[in-house]
Scaffold this active site. Structure first.
Site, PDB file in Angstrom:
ATOM      1  N   ASP A 128      -5.764  -4.736  96.008  1.00  0.00           N
ATOM      2  CA  ASP A 128      -7.140  -4.771  96.492  1.00  0.00           C
ATOM      3  C   ASP A 128      -7.197  -5.805  97.641  1.00  0.00           C
ATOM      4  O   ASP A 128      -6.315  -6.661  97.751  1.00  0.00           O
ATOM      5  CB  ASP A 128      -8.036  -5.207  95.330  1.00  0.00           C
ATOM      6  CG  ASP A 128      -9.459  -5.492  95.763  1.00  0.00           C
ATOM      7  OD1 ASP A 128     -10.016  -4.685  96.519  1.00  0.00           O
ATOM      8  OD2 ASP A 128     -10.020  -6.526  95.327  1.00  0.00           O
TER       9      ASP A 128
ATOM     10  N   ASP B 179     -10.729  -7.326  99.287  1.00  0.00           N
ATOM     11  CA  ASP B 179     -11.838  -8.285  99.150  1.00  0.00           C
ATOM     12  C   ASP B 179     -11.822  -9.004  97.798  1.00  0.00           C
ATOM     13  O   ASP B 179     -11.871  -8.376  96.744  1.00  0.00           O
ATOM     14  CB  ASP B 179     -13.183  -7.560  99.311  1.00  0.00           C
ATOM     15  CG  ASP B 179     -13.389  -7.053 100.727  1.00  0.00           C
ATOM     16  OD1 ASP B 179     -12.548  -7.352 101.602  1.00  0.00           O
ATOM     17  OD2 ASP B 179     -14.389  -6.348 100.959  1.00  0.00           O
TER      18      ASP B 179
ATOM     19  N   ASP C  48      -9.415  -7.865  91.442  1.00  0.00           N
ATOM     20  CA  ASP C  48     -10.323  -8.912  90.940  1.00  0.00           C
ATOM     21  C   ASP C  48     -11.568  -8.360  90.257  1.00  0.00           C
ATOM     22  O   ASP C  48     -12.251  -9.086  89.539  1.00  0.00           O
ATOM     23  CB  ASP C  48     -10.767  -9.833  92.082  1.00  0.00           C
ATOM     24  CG  ASP C  48     -11.752  -9.144  93.024  1.00  0.00           C
ATOM     25  OD1 ASP C  48     -11.516  -7.972  93.372  1.00  0.00           O
ATOM     26  OD2 ASP C  48     -12.766  -9.761  93.401  1.00  0.00           O
TER      27      ASP C  48
HETATM   28 MG   LIG Z   1     -12.210  -6.865  95.150  1.00  0.00          MG
END
Ligand SMILES: [Mg+2]
Length: 283
Positions: free
Chosen positions: A15, A17, A223
């Site tokens: 991922d 961001d 995240d």
């Molecule tokens: Mg993310």
């Protein structure tokens, strides 16, 4: 091509961001040490992000990431022509990439959101309703980056202001219309019936097909809740901490095998990769 039996070779799917990039500043700097090491080891780092193709292509130009990536939460897989890879899925050509589309067109997504908004009566604002300046303000991106974020092809991030009942009505309408939704770091994302897991599986199959004698060991890093399908698809799932130092809640099965990286976002990314390499777990 490799002909001898090899020890595991790493394939990293990540991922962006809040994971490889800082949640607030979008900086990659804290992960540079491990990224450089991976480059020396010739380990592909494949982006699987909610970001648009324009945003990810920009990242590819400034860092050493693979020419294979998935955009807009697994809505499409892009494969750079110059890699000369073969694949079995139906695709179309766009610029220097072949595109395997898994999601729905942006026009269809926007049209369905407009209808769903009327149906549930909530205040819903998507990128299509916002100027580049407003997107920049809400996301913390600079103007050029916000312009790239607005170049959407398959999904729409929206801000939902309404009651729980209105949210359920909104989601039901999307489902009835053949679309899906998920929670990202900042927005509710409306997209086709696809996710990061399906896109990751296509990418892993692509490596297996093109390098059949390489025993790939896949590592996934994320995240947020939208990374759960990605983490479920890989051999070694890694969860980095969120800005408040907490970790996203995971389903029990995944939680029992996930590695919780010590550190927030790119710092956690860096620490996890360095630790795994040091321990020899992955090589
Ligand atoms: Mg993310």
């Amino acid at each position: 091509m490799y002909s001898m039996p090899l020890q595991h070779k790493l394939l990293i799917l990540t991922d962006l961001d809040g994971t490889l990039l800082d949640y607030f500043t979008y900086s990659i700097n804290q992960a540079l040490e491990s990224l450089e090491l991976l480059q020396e080891l010739d380990v592909p780092v494949v982006v699987v992000s909610s970001k648009t193709r324009a945003e990810i292509e920009y990242m590819l130009n400034i860092s050493n990431l693979s020419g294979i990536f998935a955009s807009e939460n697994g809505s499409a897989v892009f494969i750079a022509h110059d890699l000369g890879l073969k694949f079995i899925q139906t695709s179309y050509v766009s610029g220097s990439f072949s595109v395997i589309q898994l999601g729905q067109s942006y026009a269809r997504i926007i049209d369905t959101i407009r209808q769903a908004k009327v149906y549930c009566g909530a205040d819903i604002r998507g990128f299509a309703d916002m100027s580049i300046k407003e997107v920049a303000r809400i996301t913390g991106l600079d103007i050029e980056a916000a312009e790239r974020a607005k170049q959407r092809e398959f999904s729409e991030p929206v801000i939902f202001n309404g009651s729980r009942e209105q949210l359920i009505k909104f989601q039901d309408f999307l489902k009835e219309s053949g679309l899906s939704w998920l929670m990202g770091g900042r927005f509710l994302h409306v997209l086709g019936q696809c996710d990061k897991g399906l896109a990751a599986q296509i990418i892993i199959n692509l490596f297996t097909l093109n390098f059949p004698s390489t025993p790939w060991k896949t590592v996934g890093l994320g995240d947020g809740p939208n990374d759960i399908p990605l983490l479920q698809t890989v051999d070694v799932p890694v969860l980095v901490a969120r800005p408040d130092n907490s970790y996203t809640e995971l389903p029990t099965e995944l939680n029992s095998r996930v590695i919780k990286a010590p550190g927030i976002g790119p710092e956690g990314w860096n620490n996890a990769i360095l630790q795994l390499l040091r321990k020899g777990v992955l090589l």
